[in-house]
Enzyme design. Sequence first.
Site, mmCIF file in Angstrom:
data_model
loop_
_atom_site.group_PDB
_atom_site.id
_atom_site.type_symbol
_atom_site.label_atom_id
_atom_site.label_comp_id
_atom_site.label_asym_id
_atom_site.label_seq_id
_atom_site.Cartn_x
_atom_site.Cartn_y
_atom_site.Cartn_z
ATOM 1 N N CYS A 161 19.287 -24.618 -3.809
ATOM 2 C CA CYS A 161 18.129 -25.492 -3.658
ATOM 3 C C CYS A 161 16.954 -24.649 -3.160
ATOM 4 O O CYS A 161 17.024 -23.425 -3.198
ATOM 5 C CB CYS A 161 18.425 -26.702 -2.767
ATOM 6 S SG CYS A 161 18.729 -26.343 -1.041
ATOM 7 N N CYS A 192 18.062 -29.322 -6.612
ATOM 8 C CA CYS A 192 16.670 -29.662 -6.328
ATOM 9 C C CYS A 192 16.374 -31.073 -6.821
ATOM 10 O O CYS A 192 16.995 -31.541 -7.766
ATOM 11 C CB CYS A 192 15.723 -28.708 -7.052
ATOM 12 S SG CYS A 192 16.069 -26.974 -6.777
ATOM 13 N N CYS A 232 13.440 -24.543 -8.955
ATOM 14 C CA CYS A 232 14.826 -24.100 -8.828
ATOM 15 C C CYS A 232 15.027 -22.848 -9.676
ATOM 16 O O CYS A 232 14.647 -22.813 -10.844
ATOM 17 C CB CYS A 232 15.790 -25.200 -9.278
ATOM 18 S SG CYS A 232 16.070 -26.448 -8.032
#
Length: 142
Positions: free
Chosen positions: A11, A85, A93
């Site tokens: 993330c 994400c 991402c």
Amino acid sequence: MQQKVRVLFVCIHNSARSQMGEAFLKQAGGERFEVRSAGIESGRLNPLVVQAMKEVDIDISGNKTKQVSDFIDSGELFDYVITVCDETSAERCPLFPGQALRLHWGFPDPSVLQGTDEEKLSAIRSIRDAIKEKVKTWSVTV
């Protein structure tokens, strides 16, 4: 003995969603997976996420945040790279080099939640539970 499936959760800051994904897959996957997590940028563990995970008997308080570049630089290879994400940050991402199968599971970003800590924690619990369910469902299909 069968080789473990190597999974990297990614993330933005490695402060919440990827940490939760890593923890839940370690719990659900047992011996079948070798799991890591990382962020595209440096971050700090979100204390409300740490609290929400303790509520389900998983302690991530001692975890360190890591950057994707550390894994790239070390040449580590993964079977799956799972970006977690949210949809509005999906373009940030990172893509990971190598032959890994890339999956995208969009979850809201706890770092942008508004309100009191209790309101944020309530939203984080929903995100936590959604990540847990997704990991649990996916882990039995791999």
